[in-house]
Design a protein around this motif. Structure first.
Motif, short mmCIF file in Angstrom:
data_model
loop_
_atom_site.label_atom_id
_atom_site.label_comp_id
_atom_site.label_asym_id
_atom_site.label_seq_id
_atom_site.Cartn_x
_atom_site.Cartn_y
_atom_site.Cartn_z
N GLU A 77 0.92 -1.17 0.06
CA GLU A 77 0.09 0.04 -0.07
C GLU A 77 0.87 0.99 -0.26
O GLU A 77 1.65 1.27 0.71
N ILE A 78 0.45 2.27 -0.67
CA ILE A 78 1.12 3.54 -0.75
C ILE A 78 0.01 4.58 -0.73
O ILE A 78 -1.16 4.48 -1.20
N VAL A 117 6.59 7.18 -1.82
CA VAL A 117 6.83 5.95 -2.14
C VAL A 117 7.18 4.97 -1.01
O VAL A 117 7.12 5.31 0.11
N ARG A 118 7.02 3.69 -1.21
CA ARG A 118 6.85 2.73 -0.39
C ARG A 118 8.06 2.66 0.89
O ARG A 118 9.19 2.91 0.35
N ILE A 128 9.99 -2.51 5.65
CA ILE A 128 10.87 -1.56 4.71
C ILE A 128 11.41 -0.34 5.88
O ILE A 128 10.57 0.19 6.30
N PRO A 129 12.64 -0.11 6.13
CA PRO A 129 13.24 1.06 6.96
C PRO A 129 12.83 2.14 6.48
O PRO A 129 12.81 2.65 5.15
N GLY A 150 11.07 -0.84 -6.79
CA GLY A 150 9.42 -0.64 -6.23
C GLY A 150 9.33 0.74 -6.20
O GLY A 150 8.19 0.91 -6.61
N VAL A 151 10.13 1.47 -5.91
CA VAL A 151 9.70 2.86 -5.79
C VAL A 151 9.62 3.69 -7.16
O VAL A 151 8.55 4.55 -7.33
#
Length: 326
Positions: A77-78, A117-118, A128-129, A150-151
């Protein structure tokens, strides 16, 4: 090249401006174009799923701002902000830097979309840190799992949602981003024909073999230190090199690298970040660009209008503090 700075290292890397400008993009790894074209296909074939979570307060009576939540192709989810003026001249997708925007974008006669972004900002998640020095290393052991892949797909998704909500923006869809956002733009734009023009401010991720030889600060230094211990990571980073990707750009673009810096206002987040981007001169983009050499940054809004004279369909205003004051 002599510049004023307060770093414990030489941000020019002992090179003159002329030597920096002679650097070219590194060799393209095998399958580079195929990797990105297949990545985009994966992202675009995903069934679109999003919803408007809420409308938030806008200081402008003729601008409405929405918080939109979406599912990505890999089931994440973003969240993004989308602001819509009463009269819109087109759309601008805004790529964030590691200094996350804390307020939604507005104050423009363009429809603005700013995805978090994620892993960052409103899109923070469990695995994700969110700290930049760790985020930039997430999944770096393989190009298929590296977070930057991914981003980039998050940006494509955001553009799709923007057009789905407001179909009129498709006629004049543009991109702007600085620092991380500039590098993301160089990686994302060549594979998406929907965009008409772009602004890439102090783009990062460029010419990794050169920039990772030298000490810097921020996320770039985290990558350099990681590569020292894990040199095999350079094989992955080769597929995320903004300088390699940028040569495939086929739209008008404004690129702003960082040069010598005179701090004018400590209140600007960009004023703090700009000297850290001096190594961006290591990015030599082998494409035709309108190049603006920035010598200082300020906080006053500056608009770049009519990007290409005679082609108003690609002209747009960048309402941004990332470009020089007059």
């Amino acid at each position: 090249m002599n510049i004023k700075h307060d770093f414990p290292y030489d941000p020019t890397n002992g090179l003159s401006q002329e030597e920096l400008l002679k650097l070219t993009a590194p060799p393209e790894p095998a399958g580079f174009r195929k990797f990105w074209e297949e990545t985009r296909s994966l992202a675009m074939e995903h069934k679109l799923y999003y919803h408007i979570e809420r409308e938030v307060w806008s200081e402008l009576p003729d601008c409405r701002i929405y918080v939109v939540r979406a599912k990505t192709w890999d089931n994440r989810e973003i969240v993004m902000w989308i602001s819509r003026p009463k009269q819109s001249r087109g759309g601008i997708l805004i790529g964030q830097g590691y200094g996350n925007m804390s307020t939604p974008p507005c104050d423009s006669d363009f429809t603005l979309c700013c995805p978090n972004v994620r892993g960052l900002g409103l899109s923070q998640c469990r695995d994700i840190p969110w700290r930049p020095l760790k985020h930039v290393l997430h999944g770096i052991r393989a190009k298929e799992t590296y977070v930057l892949r991914g981003v980039i797909t998050d940006l494509w998704l955001a553009a799709t949602i923007l057009i789905d909500m407001y179909p009129d923006v498709a006629e004049n869809l543009n991109y702007m981003g600085s620092s991380m956002g500039g590098g993301m733009g160089a990686l994302m734009l060549p594979w998406d024909s929907r965009f008409k023009a772009a602004f890439l401010g102090v783009p990062t991720f460029g010419n990794n073999p050169a920039r990772l030889k030298y000490q810097s600060s921020g996320s770039g230094e985290a990558v350099r230190k990681y590569v020292q211990e894990h040199p095999e990571a350079m094989e992955v980073l080769a597929y995320f090199d903004a300088a390699v990707s940028a040569k495939y750009l086929r739209i008008p673009a404004v690129v702003v690298p960082a040069l010598s810096f005179v701090k004018k206002n400590s209140g600007s987040p960009i004023a703090t970040a700009a000297p850290k981007q001096s190594n961006c001169l290591l990015v030599r983009l082998n494409i035709t660009l309108l190049l603006i050499l920035v010598k200082s940054f300020g906080t006053v809004t500056y608009a770049i209008s009519n990007l290409l004279s005679g082609k108003p369909y690609v002209a747009f205003d960048f309402i941004s503090p990332y470009v020089p004051t007059r």
